[in-house]
Design a protein around this motif. Structure first.
Motif, PDB file in Angstrom:
ATOM      1  N   UNK A 125      36.448  38.810  39.467  1.00 28.20           N
ATOM      2  CA  UNK A 125      36.911  37.416  39.375  1.00 28.20           C
ATOM      3  C   UNK A 125      37.117  36.756  40.736  1.00 28.20           C
ATOM      4  N   UNK A 126      37.689  37.497  41.685  1.00 29.10           N
ATOM      5  CA  UNK A 126      37.917  36.935  43.023  1.00 29.10           C
ATOM      6  C   UNK A 126      36.585  36.630  43.704  1.00 29.10           C
ATOM      7  N   UNK A 137      30.619  25.179  35.074  1.00 31.67           N
ATOM      8  CA  UNK A 137      30.334  26.582  35.343  1.00 31.67           C
ATOM      9  C   UNK A 137      30.234  27.321  34.017  1.00 31.67           C
ATOM     10  N   UNK A 138      29.188  28.133  33.875  1.00 26.64           N
ATOM     11  CA  UNK A 138      29.023  28.963  32.684  1.00 26.64           C
ATOM     12  C   UNK A 138      29.056  30.429  33.083  1.00 26.64           C
ATOM     13  N   UNK A 139      29.948  31.198  32.461  1.00 24.41           N
ATOM     14  CA  UNK A 139      30.034  32.632  32.738  1.00 24.41           C
ATOM     15  C   UNK A 139      29.015  33.359  31.875  1.00 24.41           C
ATOM     16  N   UNK A 183      38.973  35.934  31.240  1.00 22.93           N
ATOM     17  CA  UNK A 183      40.106  35.010  31.260  1.00 22.93           C
ATOM     18  C   UNK A 183      40.663  34.845  32.673  1.00 22.93           C
ATOM     19  N   UNK A 184      40.617  35.920  33.451  1.00 23.58           N
ATOM     20  CA  UNK A 184      41.118  35.840  34.828  1.00 23.58           C
ATOM     21  C   UNK A 184      40.286  34.882  35.666  1.00 23.58           C
ATOM     22  N   UNK A 197      38.508  48.163  43.833  1.00 20.67           N
ATOM     23  CA  UNK A 197      37.614  47.006  43.958  1.00 20.67           C
ATOM     24  C   UNK A 197      38.407  45.713  43.976  1.00 20.67           C
ATOM     25  N   UNK A 198      39.413  45.625  43.109  1.00 20.76           N
ATOM     26  CA  UNK A 198      40.211  44.394  43.042  1.00 20.76           C
ATOM     27  C   UNK A 198      41.086  44.238  44.290  1.00 20.76           C
ATOM     28  N   UNK A 199      41.746  45.324  44.688  1.00 18.49           N
ATOM     29  CA  UNK A 199      42.642  45.241  45.851  1.00 18.49           C
ATOM     30  C   UNK A 199      41.861  44.895  47.105  1.00 18.49           C
TER      31      UNK A 199
END
Length: 365
Positions: A23-24, A43-45, A59-60, A325-327
């Protein structure tokens, strides 16, 4: 940005699929695109998996986009499995348009098209899964249309399988409230054996005429079909080509490798990282080897790793968990999962070709 797939078409690419962004990272790509002056109305995911197969990251990223660009229209492209249950959360997150991937509405057609369908976290036998898919796509239409979403259909034509079925899809989905039908031709993946012949221009012209009787037709160009199978409409920008880039503050690349030739280690198993970057003369080389934090510190391990790699814009690993990966992404370091040779992928990251010239100062210690 959807990493988890919930289906596979028999004629899909057999090679390595595109890596999903976190997401980031997705927000960073969007910000970069907007900053370059791109005129975006929304924007389309979509893809490489399905946004509803793992709803949390979807959702994030919707929340992140809504916070930064509150006026931007949001949409998703999905097979529709689990859509009825997810509809309320998606609508609250700002989704106002949905493209449903519908390649058949007849059980026999669907069973011939799909290799497998996974409604939840396990693969369901195909006869039962196809019945579930048809039912859930109808429920998805009702849930989204009933709540005021703009809903369209995307159908890929596979000659000999669903080419005689397109008008039925348009007619039935139109009766359920679909506003358009984007029709794409099956395009064999470059470099792979063609499992089907492409639809002929005459076949596609007939299908376009049939679909137009029931829905607004969008013809998806083959150039888009070839690189973005889940693209909802022609002309959209794809993040598939997005890759991290070096900056003044982060000029280097970190790599975890057992021998210094290939990216072949899981991040969690790596004790050292190879650091590649530009020398004073501008040539990209192996600069040094750095020790990495030992296991056992939970998320603090990855925060410490981010400090160690504070001059790196990307970390290459054969595999990595979602937590690191997120951190690391939150700290400005993108984790790329690959099993490629180090010289080739590093060269690409610095703007060269797949096998450009590289300076290498030996193997991993």
């Amino acid at each position: 940005m959807a990493s988890r797939a919930n289906n596979r078409i028999r004629f899909a690419a057999t090679g390595e699929s595109l890596q999903a962004m976190s997401p980031v990272e997705a927000l960073a790509w969007l910000a970069e695109t907007v900053d370059k002056g791109a005129a975006l109305d929304g924007v389309t995911l979509a893809g490489p998996g399905d946004p509803l197969a793992d709803l949390g990251p979807t959702l994030e990223v919707l929340s992140l986009i809504r916070a930064k660009y509150p006026e931007m229209e949001l949409g998703i492209t999905t097979l529709g499995l689990g859509a009825e249950q997810a509809a309320e959360a998606l609508l609250k997150a700002g989704v106002s348009r949905v493209t449903l991937l519908v390649d058949g509405i007849d059980l026999d057609v669907i069973r011939k098209l799909y290799a497998w369908i996974r409604p939840g976290y396990r693969t369901v036998p195909l006869p039962a899964a196809t019945e579930m898919l048809l039912s859930e796509q109808v429920m998805a239409m009702k849930a989204f249309v009933g709540n005021g979403c703009s809903v369209g259909i995307r159908t890929t034509i596979y000659p000999g399988y669903n080419d005689a079925h397109a008008e039925d899809i348009a007619r039935i989905m139109g009766s359920l409230g679909a506003e358009f039908m984007a029709v794409a031709s099956y395009v064999p993946v470059e470099g792979e054996e063609a499992l089907l012949e492409r639809p002929t221009p005459e076949m596609m012209a007939t299908i376009h005429a049939q679909v137009s009787k029931h829905l607004r037709l969008i013809v998806v160009p083959e150039t888009i079909t070839a690189h973005a199978q889940n693209c909802s409409e022609c002309g959209c920008q794809s993040p598939a080509t997005f890759q991290p880039k070096p900056s003044t503050g982060r000029p280097n690349v970190a790599v975890v490798s057992s021998g210094g030739m290939e990216v072949d280690l899981h991040l969690g198993h790596a004790a050292k990282a190879l650091i590649y970057g530009p020398r004073e003369d501008g040539l990209t080389c192996l600069l040094e080897t750095r020790s990495l934090p030992e296991p056992g510190f939970g998320s603090a391990r990855w925060e410490l790793l981010a400090d160690i790699l504070k001059d790196c814009f990307v970390l290459l690993a054969a595999s990595a968990g979602e937590s690191p990966k997120k951190i690391l992404a939150d700290r400005g370091i993108r984790v790329l999962i690959t099993d490629d040779d180090i010289a080739g992928i590093v060269d690409v990251l610095y703007g060269g070709g797949k096998k450009g010239s590289q300076c290498r100062k030996g193997k991993a210690a």
